[in-house]
Design a protein around this motif. Structure first.
Motif, PDB file in Angstrom:
ATOM      1  N   ALA A  60     -19.196  13.260  -7.890  1.00 19.53           N
ATOM      2  CA  ALA A  60     -19.251  14.721  -7.861  1.00 19.53           C
ATOM      3  C   ALA A  60     -17.856  15.329  -7.881  1.00 19.53           C
ATOM      4  O   ALA A  60     -17.643  16.425  -8.421  1.00 19.53           O
ATOM      5  CB  ALA A  60     -20.005  15.194  -6.621  1.00 19.53           C
ATOM      6  N   ALA A  61     -16.890  14.618  -7.296  1.00 20.41           N
ATOM      7  CA  ALA A  61     -15.515  15.112  -7.249  1.00 20.41           C
ATOM      8  C   ALA A  61     -14.693  14.651  -8.448  1.00 20.41           C
ATOM      9  O   ALA A  61     -13.461  14.800  -8.450  1.00 20.41           O
ATOM     10  CB  ALA A  61     -14.845  14.651  -5.953  1.00 20.41           C
ATOM     11  N   GLY A  62     -15.354  14.090  -9.449  1.00 23.15           N
ATOM     12  CA  GLY A  62     -14.658  13.701 -10.672  1.00 23.15           C
ATOM     13  C   GLY A  62     -14.147  12.289 -10.705  1.00 23.15           C
ATOM     14  O   GLY A  62     -13.370  11.929 -11.598  1.00 23.15           O
ATOM     15  N   PRO A 203     -20.988  10.739   4.301  1.00 20.37           N
ATOM     16  CA  PRO A 203     -20.815   9.837   3.159  1.00 20.37           C
ATOM     17  C   PRO A 203     -20.449  10.568   1.868  1.00 20.37           C
ATOM     18  O   PRO A 203     -19.618  10.087   1.097  1.00 20.37           O
ATOM     19  CB  PRO A 203     -22.181   9.142   3.057  1.00 20.37           C
ATOM     20  CG  PRO A 203     -22.670   9.107   4.465  1.00 20.37           C
ATOM     21  CD  PRO A 203     -22.237  10.426   5.047  1.00 20.37           C
ATOM     22  N   LEU A 204     -21.055  11.736   1.631  1.00 19.16           N
ATOM     23  CA  LEU A 204     -20.664  12.540   0.477  1.00 19.16           C
ATOM     24  C   LEU A 204     -19.208  12.967   0.575  1.00 19.16           C
ATOM     25  O   LEU A 204     -18.438  12.876  -0.395  1.00 19.16           O
ATOM     26  CB  LEU A 204     -21.555  13.783   0.380  1.00 19.16           C
ATOM     27  CG  LEU A 204     -22.997  13.592  -0.090  1.00 19.16           C
ATOM     28  CD1 LEU A 204     -23.807  14.857   0.181  1.00 19.16           C
ATOM     29  CD2 LEU A 204     -23.047  13.242  -1.574  1.00 19.16           C
ATOM     30  N   HIS A 205     -18.813  13.431   1.761  1.00 25.10           N
ATOM     31  CA  HIS A 205     -17.421  13.849   1.974  1.00 25.10           C
ATOM     32  C   HIS A 205     -16.467  12.674   1.793  1.00 25.10           C
ATOM     33  O   HIS A 205     -15.359  12.844   1.267  1.00 25.10           O
ATOM     34  CB  HIS A 205     -17.254  14.419   3.384  1.00 25.10           C
ATOM     35  CG  HIS A 205     -17.819  15.788   3.555  1.00 25.10           C
ATOM     36  ND1 HIS A 205     -17.815  16.451   4.759  1.00 25.10           N
ATOM     37  CD2 HIS A 205     -18.400  16.641   2.672  1.00 25.10           C
ATOM     38  CE1 HIS A 205     -18.368  17.638   4.622  1.00 25.10           C
ATOM     39  NE2 HIS A 205     -18.740  17.782   3.360  1.00 25.10           N
ATOM     40  N   LEU A 206     -16.891  11.496   2.257  1.00 27.96           N
ATOM     41  CA  LEU A 206     -16.040  10.315   2.119  1.00 27.96           C
ATOM     42  C   LEU A 206     -15.775  10.014   0.651  1.00 27.96           C
ATOM     43  O   LEU A 206     -14.628   9.801   0.239  1.00 27.96           O
ATOM     44  CB  LEU A 206     -16.696   9.114   2.808  1.00 27.96           C
ATOM     45  CG  LEU A 206     -15.950   7.780   2.693  1.00 27.96           C
ATOM     46  CD1 LEU A 206     -14.557   7.875   3.303  1.00 27.96           C
ATOM     47  CD2 LEU A 206     -16.768   6.658   3.347  1.00 27.96           C
ATOM     48  N   GLY A 207     -16.842   9.989  -0.146  1.00 31.30           N
ATOM     49  CA  GLY A 207     -16.664   9.742  -1.571  1.00 31.30           C
ATOM     50  C   GLY A 207     -15.789  10.787  -2.228  1.00 31.30           C
ATOM     51  O   GLY A 207     -14.896  10.459  -3.027  1.00 31.30           O
ATOM     52  N   ALA A 208     -16.019  12.055  -1.884  1.00 32.09           N
ATOM     53  CA  ALA A 208     -15.225  13.134  -2.477  1.00 32.09           C
ATOM     54  C   ALA A 208     -13.762  13.032  -2.055  1.00 32.09           C
ATOM     55  O   ALA A 208     -12.848  13.257  -2.864  1.00 32.09           O
ATOM     56  CB  ALA A 208     -15.801  14.488  -2.067  1.00 32.09           C
ATOM     57  N   ALA A 209     -13.518  12.685  -0.788  1.00 32.09           N
ATOM     58  CA  ALA A 209     -12.132  12.546  -0.313  1.00 32.09           C
ATOM     59  C   ALA A 209     -11.423  11.400  -1.024  1.00 32.09           C
ATOM     60  O   ALA A 209     -10.253  11.530  -1.407  1.00 32.09           O
ATOM     61  CB  ALA A 209     -12.123  12.320   1.200  1.00 32.09           C
ATOM     62  N   LEU A 210     -12.117  10.295  -1.207  1.00 33.91           N
ATOM     63  CA  LEU A 210     -11.516   9.155  -1.910  1.00 33.91           C
ATOM     64  C   LEU A 210     -11.122   9.531  -3.338  1.00 33.91           C
ATOM     65  O   LEU A 210     -10.139   9.025  -3.876  1.00 33.91           O
ATOM     66  CB  LEU A 210     -12.485   7.972  -1.925  1.00 33.91           C
ATOM     67  CG  LEU A 210     -12.770   7.311  -0.572  1.00 33.91           C
ATOM     68  CD1 LEU A 210     -13.909   6.302  -0.699  1.00 33.91           C
ATOM     69  CD2 LEU A 210     -11.525   6.631  -0.018  1.00 33.91           C
ATOM     70  N   ALA A 211     -11.906  10.441  -3.942  1.00 35.20           N
ATOM     71  CA  ALA A 211     -11.623  10.878  -5.312  1.00 35.20           C
ATOM     72  C   ALA A 211     -10.617  12.017  -5.378  1.00 35.20           C
ATOM     73  O   ALA A 211     -10.210  12.428  -6.465  1.00 35.20           O
ATOM     74  CB  ALA A 211     -12.928  11.306  -5.987  1.00 35.20           C
ATOM     75  N   GLY A 212     -10.220  12.557  -4.218  1.00 33.02           N
ATOM     76  CA  GLY A 212      -9.293  13.689  -4.209  1.00 33.02           C
ATOM     77  C   GLY A 212      -9.970  14.999  -4.527  1.00 33.02           C
ATOM     78  O   GLY A 212      -9.356  15.901  -5.131  1.00 33.02           O
ATOM     79  N   GLY A 213     -11.230  15.156  -4.102  1.00 31.69           N
ATOM     80  CA  GLY A 213     -12.002  16.362  -4.407  1.00 31.69           C
ATOM     81  C   GLY A 213     -11.447  17.612  -3.748  1.00 31.69           C
ATOM     82  O   GLY A 213     -10.842  17.555  -2.672  1.00 31.69           O
TER      83      GLY A 213
END
Length: 350
Positions: A60-62, A203-213
């Motif tokens: 979602a964060a690219g 978990p959504l925030h974790l994925g987005a943070a890892l992607a630099g969202g």
């Protein structure tokens, strides 16, 4: 990547990590086979929702779907979940988990077969140790996932917050259980921290943070994730009372025997007559509750309108999430996957 493929990749990453740990434990002593067997049995089941939400938070964060190390980082959440489940079963004195003996019952049986003294105490102690090991391994798997240090640093803040929140939620759950009462608002607060944030939002925030969202993506994921997370737990509460044991992997009415002060129970007591409330007070939390007692509580939950009110809440939260997702500033494939995951989380039988 299709949801089924994400799950397969998560399973493979999880199995590979545990297999890497196995020789080290067995080098300490062959007795640790029992610890590994219990972990293998627990990890064989599960929906893998947390890793899936982490992956789609990344997308979602690219984030690139083929990023090396991402699925290992996401799969570490399954070890965190294993830790939470093992400890939760000890606290609730649950006999089963995912259709088989819970970890502390498995260890208790091991001690009983060996003729050891204090089998029950050994079972609980060994389960606590295994839960602690899973918690430690979750951090190790995340840190050694292979993602770049800057990505791990961004994700670490979310990971730490998630672990703190779920433990606070567990404490609140224990507290309302010990008090023997919880309003709908109090029960929803437990849901927010023990389940909704931990299962979906973080978990959504974790994925987005890892992607630099960016913040707008994070805000949209919260707007979607929190209502889905609440609806997920409300569905779990309904299944804990009315679910088919063949589907849920737990005995019928187990939540009633454990005396869980769920939103479903709070909604029921809000609507109950004094006589109905007295029956609930007498039967709820009785570990020896039989089929007739379960049926009596189910009847009250249905006749008061508690079940209908809980189903209406589930529908409301599901609708809120769907509305947010329509306008979310995320990629179309992530939007479609999150819509599908919401259905999987809410409209389920187990």
């Amino acid at each position: 990547m299709p949801l089924s493929r994400v799950r397969k990749e998560i399973d493979d990453a999880l199995a590979a990590f545990v297999d890497r740990q196995r020789p080290g434990l067995l080098a300490i002593g062959a007795e640790l086979t029992g610890l590994l067997d219990a972990l293998d049995a627990l990890l064989a089941g599960g929906k893998r929702l947390r890793p899936a939400f982490c992956y789609w938070g990344w997308r979602a964060a690219g984030g690139d779907g083929a990023q090396p190390g991402l699925l290992d980082a996401a799969a570490s959440l399954e070890l965190l979940q294993a830790s939470a489940l093992i400890h939760d079963d000890v606290m609730d004195s649950s006999d089963t988990r995912r259709g088989q003996p819970s970890a502390h019952r498995r260890f208790e049986a091991l001690a009983a077969r060996g003729g050891w003294s204090g089998a029950a105490a050994f079972g609980e102690g060994a389960a606590i140790v295994l839960g602690d090991l899973c918690l430690a391994w979750s951090g190790e798997m995340f840190e050694t996932s292979g993602l770049a240090d800057d990505r791990l640093a961004r994700g670490r803040r979310v990971y730490d917050l998630m672990r703190t929140e779920v433990m606070c939620g567990q404490y609140l759950d224990l507290m309302v259980g010990a008090r023997g009462r919880a309003s709908v608002a109090e029960a929803l607060r437990v849901v927010e921290f023990k389940s909704a944030k931990y299962t979906i939002e973080r978990p959504l925030h974790l994925g987005a943070a890892l992607a630099g969202g960016e913040d707008d993506v994070r805000d949209a994921l919260t707007g979607y994730g929190m209502p889905v997370g609440i609806a997920f737990q409300l569905r779990d509460d309904v299944l804990g009372v009315f679910g088919d044991p063949a589907e849920t992997g737990k005995p019928a009415g187990d939540d009633l025997r454990e005396g869980k002060r769920t939103v479903l129970v709070a909604l029921t007591l809000e609507r109950a007559t004094p006589a109905q409330a007295a029956t609930v007070g007498r039967l709820l939390g009785d570990p020896a509750l039989d089929v007739s007692g379960v049926d009596a509580l189910r009847t009250i939950i249905t006749e008061t309108g508690g079940l209908a009110a809980c189903e209406a809440l589930i529908d409301r939260y599901a609708g809120e999430a769907a509305a947010v997702l329509v306008d979310a500033p995320i990629a179309a494939d992530a939007q479609a996957a999150l819509s599908e995951l919401a259905v999987a989380a809410i409209a389920r039988n187990a």
